[in-house]
Structure formats: C-alpha cells, structure tokens
Design a protein around this motif. Structure first.
Motif, PDB file in Angstrom:
ATOM      1  N   LEU A 179       0.833  -1.212   0.000  1.00 17.09           N
ATOM      2  CA  LEU A 179       0.000   0.000   0.000  1.00 17.09           C
ATOM      3  C   LEU A 179       0.862   1.254   0.000  1.00 17.09           C
ATOM      4  CD1 LEU A 179      -2.806   1.282   0.228  1.00 17.09           C
ATOM      5  CD2 LEU A 179      -2.574   1.104   2.717  1.00 17.09           C
ATOM      6  N   ILE A 180       1.941   1.190   0.737  1.00 17.78           N
ATOM      7  CA  ILE A 180       2.791   2.385   0.805  1.00 17.78           C
ATOM      8  C   ILE A 180       3.477   2.656  -0.528  1.00 17.78           C
ATOM      9  CG2 ILE A 180       4.875   3.305   1.899  1.00 17.78           C
ATOM     10  CD1 ILE A 180       4.016   1.822   4.441  1.00 17.78           C
ATOM     11  N   THR A 181       3.867   1.596  -1.174  1.00 20.23           N
ATOM     12  CA  THR A 181       4.611   1.776  -2.438  1.00 20.23           C
ATOM     13  C   THR A 181       3.714   1.739  -3.666  1.00 20.23           C
ATOM     14  OG1 THR A 181       5.006  -0.609  -2.532  1.00 20.23           O
ATOM     15  CG2 THR A 181       6.677   0.748  -1.454  1.00 20.23           C
ATOM     16  N   GLY A 182       2.441   1.718  -3.445  1.00 19.97           N
ATOM     17  CA  GLY A 182       1.546   1.694  -4.599  1.00 19.97           C
ATOM     18  C   GLY A 182       1.262   3.063  -5.148  1.00 19.97           C
ATOM     19  N   ASN A 183       2.276   3.822  -5.493  1.00 21.23           N
ATOM     20  CA  ASN A 183       2.095   5.171  -6.035  1.00 21.23           C
ATOM     21  C   ASN A 183       3.280   5.467  -6.963  1.00 21.23           C
ATOM     22  OD1 ASN A 183       4.268   6.498  -4.212  1.00 21.23           O
ATOM     23  ND2 ASN A 183       2.923   5.412  -2.774  1.00 21.23           N
ATOM     24  N   PRO A 184       3.122   6.446  -7.829  1.00 20.08           N
ATOM     25  CA  PRO A 184       4.199   6.742  -8.787  1.00 20.08           C
ATOM     26  C   PRO A 184       5.501   7.144  -8.122  1.00 20.08           C
ATOM     27  CG  PRO A 184       2.151   7.710  -9.519  1.00 20.08           C
ATOM     28  CD  PRO A 184       1.902   7.182  -8.134  1.00 20.08           C
ATOM     29  N   ARG A 192      13.217  -0.643 -10.966  1.00 13.23           N
ATOM     30  CA  ARG A 192      12.967  -2.020 -11.394  1.00 13.23           C
ATOM     31  C   ARG A 192      12.668  -2.938 -10.218  1.00 13.23           C
ATOM     32  NH1 ARG A 192      18.882  -4.611 -12.583  1.00 13.23           N
ATOM     33  NH2 ARG A 192      20.018  -3.554 -10.912  1.00 13.23           N
ATOM     34  N   TYR A 193      12.958  -2.488  -9.001  1.00 13.44           N
ATOM     35  CA  TYR A 193      12.672  -3.322  -7.835  1.00 13.44           C
ATOM     36  C   TYR A 193      11.221  -3.208  -7.399  1.00 13.44           C
ATOM     37  CZ  TYR A 193      17.732  -3.430  -7.593  1.00 13.44           C
ATOM     38  OH  TYR A 193      19.041  -3.595  -7.898  1.00 13.44           O
ATOM     39  N   TRP A 194      10.559  -2.264  -7.942  1.00 10.18           N
ATOM     40  CA  TRP A 194       9.154  -2.079  -7.561  1.00 10.18           C
ATOM     41  C   TRP A 194       8.344  -3.317  -7.913  1.00 10.18           C
ATOM     42  CZ3 TRP A 194       4.425  -2.042  -9.962  1.00 10.18           C
ATOM     43  CH2 TRP A 194       3.361  -1.480  -9.260  1.00 10.18           C
ATOM     44  N   LYS A 195       8.574  -3.832  -9.083  1.00 10.01           N
ATOM     45  CA  LYS A 195       7.821  -5.003  -9.513  1.00 10.01           C
ATOM     46  C   LYS A 195       8.167  -6.215  -8.647  1.00 10.01           C
ATOM     47  CE  LYS A 195       6.278  -7.020 -13.847  1.00 10.01           C
ATOM     48  NZ  LYS A 195       5.026  -6.254 -13.838  1.00 10.01           N
ATOM     49  N   ARG A 196       9.420  -6.291  -8.319  1.00 11.82           N
ATOM     50  CA  ARG A 196       9.827  -7.423  -7.470  1.00 11.82           C
ATOM     51  C   ARG A 196       9.183  -7.330  -6.089  1.00 11.82           C
ATOM     52  NH1 ARG A 196      16.142  -8.226  -7.030  1.00 11.82           N
ATOM     53  NH2 ARG A 196      15.825  -8.180  -9.285  1.00 11.82           N
ATOM     54  N   LEU A 197       9.125  -6.153  -5.582  1.00 10.70           N
ATOM     55  CA  LEU A 197       8.493  -5.981  -4.283  1.00 10.70           C
ATOM     56  C   LEU A 197       7.004  -6.286  -4.332  1.00 10.70           C
ATOM     57  CD1 LEU A 197       8.629  -4.983  -1.314  1.00 10.70           C
ATOM     58  CD2 LEU A 197       8.201  -2.669  -2.190  1.00 10.70           C
ATOM     59  N   HIS A 198       6.383  -5.868  -5.356  1.00  6.13           N
ATOM     60  CA  HIS A 198       4.942  -6.053  -5.435  1.00  6.13           C
ATOM     61  C   HIS A 198       4.548  -7.466  -5.801  1.00  6.13           C
ATOM     62  CE1 HIS A 198       2.908  -2.046  -4.988  1.00  6.13           C
ATOM     63  NE2 HIS A 198       4.186  -1.720  -4.882  1.00  6.13           N
ATOM     64  N   ARG A 199       5.531  -8.268  -6.051  1.00  7.50           N
ATOM     65  CA  ARG A 199       5.193  -9.688  -6.200  1.00  7.50           C
ATOM     66  C   ARG A 199       4.830 -10.330  -4.861  1.00  7.50           C
ATOM     67  NH1 ARG A 199       9.804 -11.009 -10.597  1.00  7.50           N
ATOM     68  NH2 ARG A 199       8.587 -10.455 -12.441  1.00  7.50           N
ATOM     69  N   LEU A 200       4.917  -9.541  -3.856  1.00  5.10           N
ATOM     70  CA  LEU A 200       4.418 -10.037  -2.563  1.00  5.10           C
ATOM     71  C   LEU A 200       2.925 -10.325  -2.613  1.00  5.10           C
ATOM     72  CD1 LEU A 200       6.309  -7.699  -0.040  1.00  5.10           C
ATOM     73  CD2 LEU A 200       6.616 -10.160  -0.367  1.00  5.10           C
ATOM     74  N   ILE A 201       2.293  -9.807  -3.628  1.00  3.66           N
ATOM     75  CA  ILE A 201       0.858 -10.070  -3.726  1.00  3.66           C
ATOM     76  C   ILE A 201       0.586 -11.558  -3.887  1.00  3.66           C
ATOM     77  CG2 ILE A 201       0.679  -9.808  -6.207  1.00  3.66           C
ATOM     78  CD1 ILE A 201      -1.759  -8.396  -3.613  1.00  3.66           C
ATOM     79  N   TYR A 202       1.549 -12.218  -4.517  1.00  2.00           N
ATOM     80  CA  TYR A 202       1.363 -13.664  -4.662  1.00  2.00           C
ATOM     81  C   TYR A 202       1.532 -14.379  -3.317  1.00  2.00           C
ATOM     82  CZ  TYR A 202       1.809 -12.515  -9.595  1.00  2.00           C
ATOM     83  OH  TYR A 202       1.617 -11.972 -10.836  1.00  2.00           O
ATOM     84  N   VAL A 203       2.367 -13.834  -2.469  1.00  2.00           N
ATOM     85  CA  VAL A 203       2.479 -14.391  -1.116  1.00  2.00           C
ATOM     86  C   VAL A 203       1.163 -14.188  -0.360  1.00  2.00           C
ATOM     87  CG1 VAL A 203       3.782 -14.269   1.047  1.00  2.00           C
ATOM     88  CG2 VAL A 203       4.953 -13.945  -1.151  1.00  2.00           C
TER      89      VAL A 203
ATOM     90  N   ALA B 479      12.423  -1.160   1.762  1.00  2.00           N
ATOM     91  CA  ALA B 479      11.105  -1.788   1.708  1.00  2.00           C
ATOM     92  C   ALA B 479      11.168  -3.224   2.206  1.00  2.00           C
ATOM     93  CB  ALA B 479      10.582  -1.740   0.278  1.00  2.00           C
ATOM     94  N   THR B 480      12.238  -3.888   1.821  1.00  2.00           N
ATOM     95  CA  THR B 480      12.371  -5.279   2.276  1.00  2.00           C
ATOM     96  C   THR B 480      12.524  -5.352   3.790  1.00  2.00           C
ATOM     97  OG1 THR B 480      13.429  -5.796   0.171  1.00  2.00           O
ATOM     98  CG2 THR B 480      13.696  -7.384   1.960  1.00  2.00           C
ATOM     99  N   ALA B 481      13.278  -4.447   4.290  1.00  2.00           N
ATOM    100  CA  ALA B 481      13.462  -4.432   5.734  1.00  2.00           C
ATOM    101  C   ALA B 481      12.154  -4.130   6.455  1.00  2.00           C
ATOM    102  CB  ALA B 481      14.518  -3.392   6.101  1.00  2.00           C
TER     103      ALA B 481
END
Lengths: 314, 555
Positions: A179-184, A192-203, B479-481
C-alpha cells in the motif's frame, strides 16, 4: 516488458553459442506481440466526449464505474463506524471487510489475465485501485477484528491467537508495504525493484488460501457454524464454503499466469486462432465467474446487514 | 546485186536499240523546260521552205546555230559511243559522265586525222546535225521539186556489213546519218551490186542505231554520183555563225573530203579493197565496243570493289568496336566477379575463424572441466581413470594444440604401489589443468568480446570498476526491511501465543472459539424464513370482500 521468445529458424549458430544465456532470461512479462499494436477498444476508450463544459475520456468514466464497487465493503461498514456500533463490528466486520478484501484481491489479480486474453489495456489502472482497496479492507478487517473480536488476549492475542488469524495478520502486514509503495513516487524510487516488491501479492494470495482453509476447513457446509459461512439457503454445500470459492476463482487466475499457457495463447493468436483460446479458457473462466458470484453475493448480503447495523454472523 | 540496206540493218539495229534509247534518254535529260515546250513547234522558215529537223534532237531543241549562238561543245553529240572515237569535245565532257572517254591511242584533233594515212582512218567526229558544217542539206524539198533528185529505192546491202538506212518513221525524213547512204541512181536497184561500205570517217556504229522503216524511205535528196557538191544546196548560215576559225576549217576539210570520196567512189567503184576496208572498220568497231565493254566492266568492277571495300571496312570497324566493347564488358564482369569472390572468401574466412574460435573455447572448457574433475574428484580415488578423460572429449580441432604430454605421467606416479593408501600423492609439476600456451598463429577473431559462457570466464577476472550502489536498490532494501519487520511482528505474536496457550490451542479451535457471539442472527434468519411460510392466504372469488377476514395458514 518482454516478449515471448519463439522459434526463430534464422538464428545463426554463433548466436546460439554466444548469447544463449543472455537471451534466455526469463521474461518478466509475457505479453503477446499483438499487444504492441494498439487495440481498437483502447483507441475507443481514449476518445473524449463532452460532458457538461469539459471533455472527459471514456476510459475515465469506465474506470470509475468499474472501480466504484471496490468501495462497497467500506461503505457497508461506514454506518457502524460512524455510530461506533461495536456489535456490528464484532459480528460482521470480518465477513464484510474480509470478503471485500478477497474480492478486491481477485479483481486485482484478474487484470493481467484479461490483458492476456483481450489485448486491451485500458483497464490496467484498475489493478492499482483494487489493490489499494484490498489493502484498506484487509487492514480495516484486522483492526476491527483485533479490537472487537471475542478471542482471548489483547489485540495481538486476537489477531495472532490462532493460526488462521495469524495468517490473516501476516497478510495484512504484507499488504502494508504494498500500500505504501503503490504510487508513482514509490515506483520512481524503487525502479525495477518495484515489480519485485509487489510480487508479494502472490504471497498474500497464498496466505489467503491458508487463512480460509484454516478458518473453515475442507468440510462441506452442513448447516453448522463450524465449517461454513452459515446455512446454505440455496442448497449448494460447496460454493458457500470460502476455501472452495477461493479455489474456484484462483484456478483461472493461476492458469493464465503460467508461462507455457501464455506462450500457447500468444502462438494461437499469432496464428489467428483466437477462437481456440477462447474455447479452452471458457470453462475455467466460467468457474471463476461462478465462484465470484457466490463471493459477491455473500458480500452484498453481509454488507447490507452491516450497513443496516443488523449484522449477520452466518 | 544491189541489196537494200534496210532489211539487213533492221536486225542489227534492234540489238542496238537499247543502247540508242539510253543515249536518247541521256540527251533528253539535258533539255531545258523551254526546249521541251518547243518540241512540237515546226522548223524555221527558210527560203526553200521550213527547215526539216534532221535529228530527233532538233525536234525538241532548236539549233543554236540558227539563233546565232556561238557553237560550243554541246553542239556535238555527247555520246561518245555513237559518234566515234574522235569526238573530242563531246568526249572530253560526256553528258552525265556515263561514258567516260576511253584513253585509247587515237588522234586528238582534225589535223592529226588529216595527217594519218588513209587506212588508219577512223570515223570522223560527229557534228551536231544542226551544225552548219553538217554534210547534208537540211532543206526539205518536195518530191516533185525540179531541183530534187529522183527518189530511189535502196536495196539492202550485203548482210553483215554496215548498211545505210533511212531515217526512222515519224521522226523525220532524215536521221542525221545520210552520209552512209550510197545509192547509185544510174542503175536499177535489182541490178545493182551490193553497195560497198562507204568510206567515210563516220563511226560505223552509228549505222546500227537507226531503226529503218520499210514503207517510209526517205527519198534520197543527194546523189553522190550526180551531185558532186551536195552541201552547196544548203544555204549558207547567217553571218556570224562561223564563230571560230577552227569550225570553218573543219567544215572546209570535211566538204573536201566528201567530194573526194564521191569522186573516188564514182571513179573506182566498189572493189575488194573496200570490203577489206569495211571489214577492218567492222573489226575496229568491234574492238572499240569490246574496249568500251571492257572499260565499263572494269569500271563497274572497280565500283563494286570499292563499295565492297567500303562495306568491308565498315564491317571491320563495327566488329572492332563490338570486340572492344565486349572486351570491356568482360573485363568489368571479371572484376566484379573477382570482387564478389574475394568478399565471399573473406566472409567465409571470418566465419571459419569464428567457428574455430568457438570450438577452441569449447574444447578449452571441456579440457578445464576434465582437468577439474580429474584433479578434484576422480583422481584421488581412481587414479587409473584420469588418463582416459581426454579421450572422452569431443575431437579436437586441428588448430588446437595437443594436450601436454606430461598428463599421462601423473597416474603412474599415483598408482605406485609404494605409496601408502591413505596418503595423498604428490602433485606432478605440470598440472593437468594448466592450459598450454595458445599458439601465436591461432586466429583470435574476437579478442575484445567478453566471454558470455559461464564456464569460460577466467578465474582471474579483471577488476570491475566499483559500481555505485543504485538508489533504487537502496529503496528496495528499505522496503524489504520494513516488510520483514512487519512479518517479524506477526511471527513474534504468533510465537507468543503459542507459548502462552500451547500449540494445540493455537492450531485447533474448540467449539465456538472465535465464533461471533450472538448467533441469534441465524435464528432470526430461520425465524424469518419460518414466518415467510406462514403466509396469509388471500381470499379469492367474489365473496372475499364481504368477509374482510384473512385465513392464516400453518404449515
């Protein structure tokens, strides 16, 4: 965004020797080639129309109309929140907000398969909106459950006193960074790490399965309250069970995310045999729609009860 | 027996008709339009009557002599063939240049003709019929004119000899060649012997050019035997006609000659000498014709040869140009083919070098892999299998150097029975994994390209430039942290709950645990459903309004 790597007979052996590992990197997005061209529906959605004294895009109207239902769970709980009706929160907040969060999650996950199937991209912004609403609903559910539930212990005892609650609590905690990173701004920061982070949705998607499975088990609804969401008024003992609802809806979403399936769909569309894709996908899509009908039905039923502050604990 | 020359001459004249027509056409081509308009105009009026055209030319063109014009070369016949070999002026400038004057050895002037012996005479040069020096009268006298001779039929002469003949019918009573007609008028034609050939200097060929007509004999107006001076009947030309002294002299000479011939003919008569002379003249004529034909043939051959030579030269030039062009094209094609072949050869060499380098890298990789396996895995346990490793590798390219010869020596040292089984054998000096030095001649097509294959990366990689940590990675780490911290909260809470209440309590729920209190909602729902079944049956029919009662139905 990368394209699916197909067979290219013109490749030289030298290329195979030297660039095998560089070109065989797993693509992070399996969008088909035809998507590079602009879809006619997208063009139609980009057109403006005059509304009052201003010009509004058709896509904006469509996005508003499609995104508005995501507010419904919060809207259903709004009277109880304004009146601080503890009974309503304690009785039906988990069903209203939790089911609402589940619906938003499925809708959020539905965007990518629809892009794969239709080639249209005008509804892609809904993915963020549904994600945000899913996070809000889940966080609200966690807060309400922690405050008003009758489990032993304090807040953390309620939200983490049992394993199914712990699964839900972990889901909520994982939703927070999304939610925090869901903004421009966060997208620019993460790049490029944004997509990797948001793959947490699959978790979160997986934790939801555990949450629902531990909540109601695998048994069919027999009219009791121990393994179902109330009595089956329509006589269907399966699709009133949340875990089965989840499984039926997730089958379609998961299938269209598999890389071989995406390559097959892209190949058929290049061959001009889209009818074969539709014919193949239709059964699981019907199953998805069927499950979503049950989920939305329960959301509407429980939500209306919560909105009227006569919560139903079925 | 006197023979009329008409019949004998007819056949011969037919052979020469074509030539005569040709000459006539050439003569007519020189006529002016004004002259053509005067073709049908009658002759000039003279004291004796109208002037009779003596020649076909005079029919179409008035004589320049009567107009007082000075006589020029055109007054002579332009046809050198028809007027003897001595037609100097006409021969000097032939009309149309169709009959070039032969360069024979004949005299060039009348004086020379005069000086020549009698037997060497050749036909004298022909004068224009309109020329005042023409040896025949040009006055047409009627037949019953007192001063005119008696008409006499002229039998043809001996066959094969030149015969005198009258003029052509329709063209006039005179053909301009009357000097050849020798008609003795003292004897009847039947008794006359064949007329001897006239010993005139006229070209005998002229005798064959006129076509005689049987019914239109021109009455001979001149009797050479009775009239010694036939030319005197012609009125003198007007003053000024003799423009030059040469013309006058030629006229006088010709008249004297005519008179001499007439006298001699009258005195001597025909004899064998005349026949021989005639034969000689015929031979001379034949020689002249032959020479002319030869000359014509020579000229024609020369013209044909010249044309052929020009054509051959043109063809040769064209062929040379084509050959040169073909040679240029061939050279261009050759150059282009050579260039393409060189480019293809170069490309193939590059491709071969690249493939060779790839094979080298693959073989090196395999060699290193084999060496690694041999050294670290296989060699300590099974020393006997180490030498077999190189043979399992794919065949080495020819350019790759052979493996070091010291490789097979290592197993011998390891398999020595003297070594204790537990001790690790000493490594040989030459490590199997050390690659031999690459020969200098081996091509290295892409030395700058980094090796993308993971195995081919050298162990001592060049030191990379220390890259600055990207800003996005830093945000990602944050963010990971944060996510990990949140998850740790959940995990700590769960662990605490497990510790407080036990794992069984944590996993399994007792009946009603966690259930929302006040399940009366379900009872309410069931009550509502039960109430719905007890619906009120509405009365039907016309009497229901009267009762105003409802009947409750209980199921």
């Amino acid at each position: 965004m990368a394209t699916t790597r197909g067979y290219e007979p013109g490749l030289l052996p030298g290329d195979a020797f030297d660039t095998w590992d560089t070109k065989r990197k797993p693509p992070d997005d399996h969008e088909t080639e035809r998507r590079s061209g602009r879809n006619r529906v997208d063009e139609w959605m980009d057109a403006d129309f005059k509304f009052g004294g201003s010009r509004i895009k058709r896509k904006a109207v469509a996005l508003i109309l499609l995104g508005a239902p995501a507010i419904a769970p919060l809207f259903f709980m709004l009277p109880a929140l304004l009146t601080l009706n503890e009974n309503t929160f304690s009785v039906s907040v988990d069903d209203t907000l939790g089911t609402g969060a589940e619906i938003c999650l499925f809708l959020c996950l539905l965007v990518t398969p629809l892009v794969t199937l239709t080639g249209q991209r005008w509804f892609v912004p809904l993915r963020r909106w549904y994600g945000i609403m899913m996070a809000c609903c889940s966080i609200g559910d966690a807060i309400a459950a922690g405050l008003t539930d009758t489990f032993a212990g304090g807040f953390f005892g309620v939200v983490a006193g049992h394993v199914f609650e712990l699964m839900g609590f972990m889901m909520v905690l994982l939703v927070i960074p999304l939610l925090i990173t869901g903004n421009p701004w966060a997208q620019r920061k993460l790049g490029r790490y944004w997509k990797r982070l948001h793959r947490l949705i699959y978790v979160i998607w997986g934790l939801l399965a555990c949450h629902l499975m531990l909540l109601e088990g695998f048994g069919f609804q027999q009219g009791g309250t121990d393994n179902g969401s109330g009595h089956a008024g329509d006589g269907d003992p399966i699709f009133h069970q949340r875990f089965y609802q989840y499984s039926a809806a997730s089958l379609f979403l998961l299938t269209l995310r598999l890389p071989p399936v995406k390559r097959w769909i892209a190949a058929r569309e290049r061959e001009g045999r889209s009818w074969l894709v539709v014919l193949t996908i239709t059964p699981i899509f019907a199953l998805f729609v069927f499950a979503m009908i049950f989920i939305i039905n329960e959301e509407i039923f429980k939500g209306i009860d919560s909105f009227t502050e006569h919560p139903s604990s079925e | 027996m006197y023979r009329h020359p008409e019949d004998d001459e007819r056949a011969a004249a037919q052979h020469h008709d074509a030539r005569r027509r040709q000459s006539q056409s050439m003569s007519e081509s020189a006529l002016s339009p004004a002259s053509r308009r005067d073709q049908n105009r009658p002759g000039a009026l003279t004291p004796g009557g109208r002037e009779v055209p003596k020649h076909r030319r005079s029919e179409v063109e008035p004589s320049l002599a009567w107009l007082g014009a000075p006589a020029d070369d055109d007054e002579f016949w332009p046809e050198a063939v028809g007027y003897g070999q001595a037609a100097g002026p006409a021969r000097a400038r032939p009309v149309g240049n169709r009959y070039p004057a032969p360069d024979d050895d004949g005299p060039d002037s009348w004086q020379e003709w005069q000086r020549q012996p009698w037997n060497d005479w050749v036909p004298p040069p022909e004068l224009h019929p309109d020329h005042p020096s023409a040896p025949v009268p040009r006055i047409l006298l009627p037949a019953d004119h007192p001063s005119g001779p008696m008409p006499a039929a002229r039998p043809p002469g001996a066959p094969g000899l030149p015969q005198r003949r009258p003029g052509r019918p329709g063209t006039g009573p005179d053909n301009g060649n009357r000097r050849l007609y020798v008609v003795p008028n003292d004897e009847p034609p039947a008794d006359r012997r064949p007329a001897p050939a006239p010993r005139t200097r006229e070209d005998p060929r002229r005798q064959f050019q006129a076509q005689p007509a049987a019914d239109h004999y021109w009455p001979e107006t001149i009797d050479y035997h009775s009239q010694a001076r036939p030319l005197q009947a012609e009125p003198p030309p007007p003053a000024g006609q003799f423009q030059t002294e040469q013309q006058f002299q030629a006229e006088q000479q010709f008249q004297a000659e005519q008179q001499f011939q007439a006298e001699q003919f009258q005195d001597d008569g025909p004899s064998i000498t005349d026949s021989l002379w005639t034969a000689g003249q015929v031979l001379t004529l034949a020689d002249g014709q032959a020479a002319q034909i030869k000359q014509e043939a020579r000229d024609y051959a020369a013209a044909v040869r010249e044309a052929a030579e020009r054509e051959a030269a043109a063809i040769a030039d064209q062929a040379a140009a084509m050959a040169e062009q073909a040679a240029g094209q061939a050279a261009a094609i050759t150059d282009r083919a050579n260039g393409q072949a060189a480019a293809i050869r170069e490309a193939m060499e590059r491709e071969a070098a690249r493939r060779r380098a790839e094979l080298d890298s693959m073989s090196d990789e395999l060699r290193r892999m084999a060496a690694y396996i041999t050294e670290n895995l296989v060699a300590p346990a099974t020393p006997g299998t180490a030498p077999a490793m190189p043979f399992t590798a794919p065949p080495m390219p020819a350019t790759v150097p052979a493996p070091p010869s010291t490789r097979p020596a290592r197993p011998a040292t390891r398999s020595a029975p003297s070594a204790p089984p537990g001790t690790r054998p000493a490594r040989p000096e030459t490590q199997p994994g050390t690659r031999p030095a690459r020969p200098e001649t081996q091509p290295r097509p892409r030395p700058a390209k980094p090796d993308t294959q993971p195995g081919t990366r050298p162990a001592t990689a060049p030191e990379k430039k220390p890259q600055k940590q990207p800003r996005q990675l830093k945000a990602m780490k944050v963010a990971t942290a944060a996510t990990a911290a949140l998850l740790s909260v959940a995990l700590i809470s769960g662990a605490a709950e497990v510790g407080m209440h036990g794992f069984k309590f944590f996993v399994f729920r007792a009946g009603g645990t966690g259930e929302t209190a006040g399940t009366e909602t379900d009872q309410q729902f069931l009550a509502r459903q039960a109430a719905a079944t007890h619906h009120v049956a509405a009365p039907k029919g016309r009497h229901h309004k009267k009762s105003h009662q409802t009947a409750e139905v209980h199921h």
